[in-house]
Write a protein that holds these residues in place. Structure first.
Motif, PDB file in Angstrom:
ATOM      1  N   MET A   1       0.838  -1.198   0.000  1.00  0.00           N
ATOM      2  CA  MET A   1       0.000   0.000   0.000  1.00  0.00           C
ATOM      3  C   MET A   1       0.875   1.251   0.000  1.00  0.00           C
ATOM      4  SD  MET A   1      -2.754   1.242   2.808  1.00  0.00           S
ATOM      5  CE  MET A   1      -3.559   2.813   2.579  1.00  0.00           C
ATOM      6  N   ARG A   2       0.470   2.264  -0.725  1.00  0.00           N
ATOM      7  CA  ARG A   2       1.190   3.537  -0.695  1.00  0.00           C
ATOM      8  C   ARG A   2       1.214   4.075   0.733  1.00  0.00           C
ATOM      9  NH1 ARG A   2      -3.313   7.190  -1.244  1.00  0.00           N
ATOM     10  NH2 ARG A   2      -5.123   6.003  -1.866  1.00  0.00           N
ATOM     11  N   SER A   3       2.295   4.811   1.079  1.00  0.00           N
ATOM     12  CA  SER A   3       2.394   5.230   2.471  1.00  0.00           C
ATOM     13  C   SER A   3       2.199   6.729   2.658  1.00  0.00           C
ATOM     14  CB  SER A   3       3.726   4.783   3.070  1.00  0.00           C
ATOM     15  OG  SER A   3       4.778   5.190   2.245  1.00  0.00           O
ATOM     16  N   HIS A   4       1.569   7.373   1.703  1.00  0.00           N
ATOM     17  CA  HIS A   4       1.036   8.711   1.939  1.00  0.00           C
ATOM     18  C   HIS A   4      -0.160   8.899   1.017  1.00  0.00           C
ATOM     19  CE1 HIS A   4       4.019   9.444  -1.345  1.00  0.00           C
ATOM     20  NE2 HIS A   4       3.042  10.167  -1.822  1.00  0.00           N
ATOM     21  N   PRO A   5      -1.062   9.790   1.376  1.00  0.00           N
ATOM     22  CA  PRO A   5      -2.263   9.970   0.546  1.00  0.00           C
ATOM     23  C   PRO A   5      -1.891  10.421  -0.860  1.00  0.00           C
ATOM     24  CG  PRO A   5      -2.462  11.136   2.622  1.00  0.00           C
ATOM     25  CD  PRO A   5      -1.061  10.660   2.540  1.00  0.00           C
ATOM     26  N   GLY A   6      -2.490   9.798  -1.857  1.00  0.00           N
ATOM     27  CA  GLY A   6      -2.272  10.263  -3.226  1.00  0.00           C
ATOM     28  C   GLY A   6      -1.099   9.631  -3.930  1.00  0.00           C
ATOM     29  N   GLY A   7      -0.198   8.995  -3.167  1.00  0.00           N
ATOM     30  CA  GLY A   7       0.926   8.299  -3.778  1.00  0.00           C
ATOM     31  C   GLY A   7       1.737   9.179  -4.719  1.00  0.00           C
ATOM     32  N   GLU A   8       2.236   8.547  -5.781  1.00  0.00           N
ATOM     33  CA  GLU A   8       3.117   9.258  -6.729  1.00  0.00           C
ATOM     34  C   GLU A   8       2.429  10.467  -7.366  1.00  0.00           C
ATOM     35  OE1 GLU A   8       5.191   6.765  -9.611  1.00  0.00           O
ATOM     36  OE2 GLU A   8       5.077   8.431 -11.050  1.00  0.00           O
ATOM     37  N   GLU A   9       1.116  10.351  -7.527  1.00  0.00           N
ATOM     38  CA  GLU A   9       0.368  11.456  -8.149  1.00  0.00           C
ATOM     39  C   GLU A   9       0.577  12.764  -7.368  1.00  0.00           C
ATOM     40  OE1 GLU A   9      -4.264  12.663  -8.522  1.00  0.00           O
ATOM     41  OE2 GLU A   9      -3.819  10.531  -8.337  1.00  0.00           O
ATOM     42  N   HIS A  10       0.569  12.667  -6.039  1.00  0.00           N
ATOM     43  CA  HIS A  10       0.742  13.874  -5.237  1.00  0.00           C
ATOM     44  C   HIS A  10       2.195  14.339  -5.218  1.00  0.00           C
ATOM     45  CE1 HIS A  10      -3.301  13.548  -2.864  1.00  0.00           C
ATOM     46  NE2 HIS A  10      -3.447  13.918  -4.118  1.00  0.00           N
ATOM     47  N   THR A  11       3.131  13.396  -5.307  1.00  0.00           N
ATOM     48  CA  THR A  11       4.543  13.807  -5.411  1.00  0.00           C
ATOM     49  C   THR A  11       4.733  14.617  -6.691  1.00  0.00           C
ATOM     50  OG1 THR A  11       5.086  11.649  -4.434  1.00  0.00           O
ATOM     51  CG2 THR A  11       6.919  12.970  -5.272  1.00  0.00           C
ATOM     52  N   ARG A  12       4.161  14.111  -7.779  1.00  0.00           N
ATOM     53  CA  ARG A  12       4.272  14.825  -9.061  1.00  0.00           C
ATOM     54  C   ARG A  12       3.562  16.184  -9.000  1.00  0.00           C
ATOM     55  NH1 ARG A  12       6.310  12.115 -13.435  1.00  0.00           N
ATOM     56  NH2 ARG A  12       6.595   9.876 -13.219  1.00  0.00           N
ATOM     57  N   ARG A  13       2.456  16.238  -8.286  1.00  0.00           N
ATOM     58  CA  ARG A  13       1.729  17.510  -8.153  1.00  0.00           C
ATOM     59  C   ARG A  13       2.592  18.552  -7.419  1.00  0.00           C
ATOM     60  NH1 ARG A  13      -1.211  21.243 -10.258  1.00  0.00           N
ATOM     61  NH2 ARG A  13      -2.522  22.378  -8.825  1.00  0.00           N
ATOM     62  N   MET A  14       3.279  18.113  -6.383  1.00  0.00           N
ATOM     63  CA  MET A  14       4.143  19.051  -5.648  1.00  0.00           C
ATOM     64  C   MET A  14       5.249  19.581  -6.562  1.00  0.00           C
ATOM     65  SD  MET A  14       4.387  18.054  -1.679  1.00  0.00           S
ATOM     66  CE  MET A  14       5.338  16.584  -1.697  1.00  0.00           C
ATOM     67  N   LEU A  15       5.816  18.684  -7.375  1.00  0.00           N
ATOM     68  CA  LEU A  15       6.894  19.111  -8.286  1.00  0.00           C
ATOM     69  C   LEU A  15       6.356  20.084  -9.332  1.00  0.00           C
ATOM     70  CD1 LEU A  15       8.689  15.672  -8.720  1.00  0.00           C
ATOM     71  CD2 LEU A  15       9.568  17.692  -7.525  1.00  0.00           C
ATOM     72  N   GLU A  16       5.157  19.788  -9.813  1.00  0.00           N
ATOM     73  CA  GLU A  16       4.529  20.665 -10.809  1.00  0.00           C
ATOM     74  C   GLU A  16       4.333  22.078 -10.230  1.00  0.00           C
ATOM     75  OE1 GLU A  16       1.009  18.633 -12.287  1.00  0.00           O
ATOM     76  OE2 GLU A  16       0.067  20.574 -12.613  1.00  0.00           O
ATOM     77  N   LEU A  17       3.904  22.148  -8.976  1.00  0.00           N
ATOM     78  CA  LEU A  17       3.650  23.448  -8.349  1.00  0.00           C
ATOM     79  C   LEU A  17       4.943  24.177  -7.980  1.00  0.00           C
ATOM     80  CD1 LEU A  17       0.699  22.517  -5.950  1.00  0.00           C
ATOM     81  CD2 LEU A  17       0.551  23.837  -8.069  1.00  0.00           C
ATOM     82  N   ALA A  18       5.933  23.419  -7.515  1.00  0.00           N
ATOM     83  CA  ALA A  18       7.163  24.056  -7.006  1.00  0.00           C
ATOM     84  C   ALA A  18       8.159  24.361  -8.113  1.00  0.00           C
ATOM     85  CB  ALA A  18       7.813  23.162  -5.965  1.00  0.00           C
ATOM     86  N   GLU A  19       8.113  23.589  -9.186  1.00  0.00           N
ATOM     87  CA  GLU A  19       9.026  23.755 -10.324  1.00  0.00           C
ATOM     88  C   GLU A  19      10.484  23.907  -9.895  1.00  0.00           C
ATOM     89  OE1 GLU A  19       7.112  27.229 -12.069  1.00  0.00           O
ATOM     90  OE2 GLU A  19       6.434  25.959 -13.717  1.00  0.00           O
ATOM     91  N   PRO A  20      11.049  22.891  -9.223  1.00  0.00           N
ATOM     92  CA  PRO A  20      12.473  22.988  -8.901  1.00  0.00           C
ATOM     93  C   PRO A  20      13.280  23.076 -10.203  1.00  0.00           C
ATOM     94  CG  PRO A  20      11.473  21.058  -7.851  1.00  0.00           C
ATOM     95  CD  PRO A  20      10.480  21.599  -8.833  1.00  0.00           C
ATOM     96  N   THR A  21      14.378  23.816 -10.167  1.00  0.00           N
ATOM     97  CA  THR A  21      15.170  23.955 -11.398  1.00  0.00           C
ATOM     98  C   THR A  21      15.744  22.600 -11.786  1.00  0.00           C
ATOM     99  OG1 THR A  21      16.993  24.646 -10.003  1.00  0.00           O
ATOM    100  CG2 THR A  21      15.789  26.382 -11.142  1.00  0.00           C
ATOM    101  N   PRO A  22      15.907  22.348 -13.103  1.00  0.00           N
ATOM    102  CA  PRO A  22      16.438  21.054 -13.532  1.00  0.00           C
ATOM    103  C   PRO A  22      17.770  20.749 -12.837  1.00  0.00           C
ATOM    104  CG  PRO A  22      15.688  22.336 -15.417  1.00  0.00           C
ATOM    105  CD  PRO A  22      15.596  23.243 -14.224  1.00  0.00           C
TER     106      PRO A  22
END
Ligand SMILES: C[S@@+](CC[C@H](N)C(=O)[O-])C[C@H]1O[C@@H](n2cnc3c(N)ncnc32)[C@H](O)[C@@H]1O
Length: 176
Positions: free
Chosen positions: A1-22
């Protein structure tokens, strides 16, 4: 089972919002099995993860409240569902601030029993984005209860919320 709500989808959402530099250096605090570290590396980031009980090869052993890294070591700090579990969410946020270079970003998703904004501001962060994941959190825990495999954290009691937060470390902060 994933160990945080939303799994990888939410990790990707955070990256999309934060836009860390390459290629940015990113530290995952409370990295668990290292899924986010693996994802970050696959996207070209210089990612490391620490956890007091690592469950994967790409995660180092360490206490997120007292990490061994010098001040300002990272461009971004990510943490999902771990600061509350540490038992000292305010100190975890302070440690994230210490680890970030000025202007660096915190990508945080976590359970809160209070408004996260004062906690972030006290540690020297400016909030950039917030998304309410409380509904996803509720579904996640109902599923965990159903399967009897609620992972690695106590079920919080009382009315709580679950936030996805993107914050930036202020260039100047008096108490840092
Ligand atoms: C709910 S799990 C989330 C794991 C991972 N972030 C994820 O989303 O898959 C919480 C994690 O925080 C870790 N943790 C809690 N307190 C910690 C501390 N003081 N130092 C390091 N890791 C800690 C636990 O060992 C656990 O792996």
């Amino acid at each position: 089972m994933r160990s945080h709500p939303g799994g990888e989808e939410h990790t990707r959402r955070m990256l999309e919002l934060a836009e860390p530099t390459p290629g940015a250096s990113v530290l995952d605090l409370g990295a668990g099995a290292g899924e986010a570290v693996a994802l970050l590396r696959s996207l070209g980031y210089a990612a490391r993860g620490i956890d007091r009980e690592p469950r994967g090869g790409n995660v180092e052993t360490g206490d997120l409240l007292r990490t061994p890294f010098p001040d300002g070591s990272f461009d971004a700090v990510l943490s999902q569902c771990a600061f509350f579990v540490s038992g000292n969410q305010p100190d975890a946020i302070k440690e994230a601030a210490r680890l970030l270079r000025p202007g660096g970003k915190l990508l945080l998703s976590d359970v809160f029993f209070e408004d996260p904004l004062p906690l972030l501001e006290k540690a020297g962060f400016r909030l950039l984005r917030r998304e309410d994941l409380t509904a996803a959190w509720r579904d996640y825990y109902l599923e965990a209860l159903w399967r009897e495999d609620a992972p690695c954290c106590q079920i919080p009691r009382g009315k709580c919320s679950y936030w996805l937060l993107i914050a930036q470390k202020e260039e100047q902060h008096g108490s840092l």
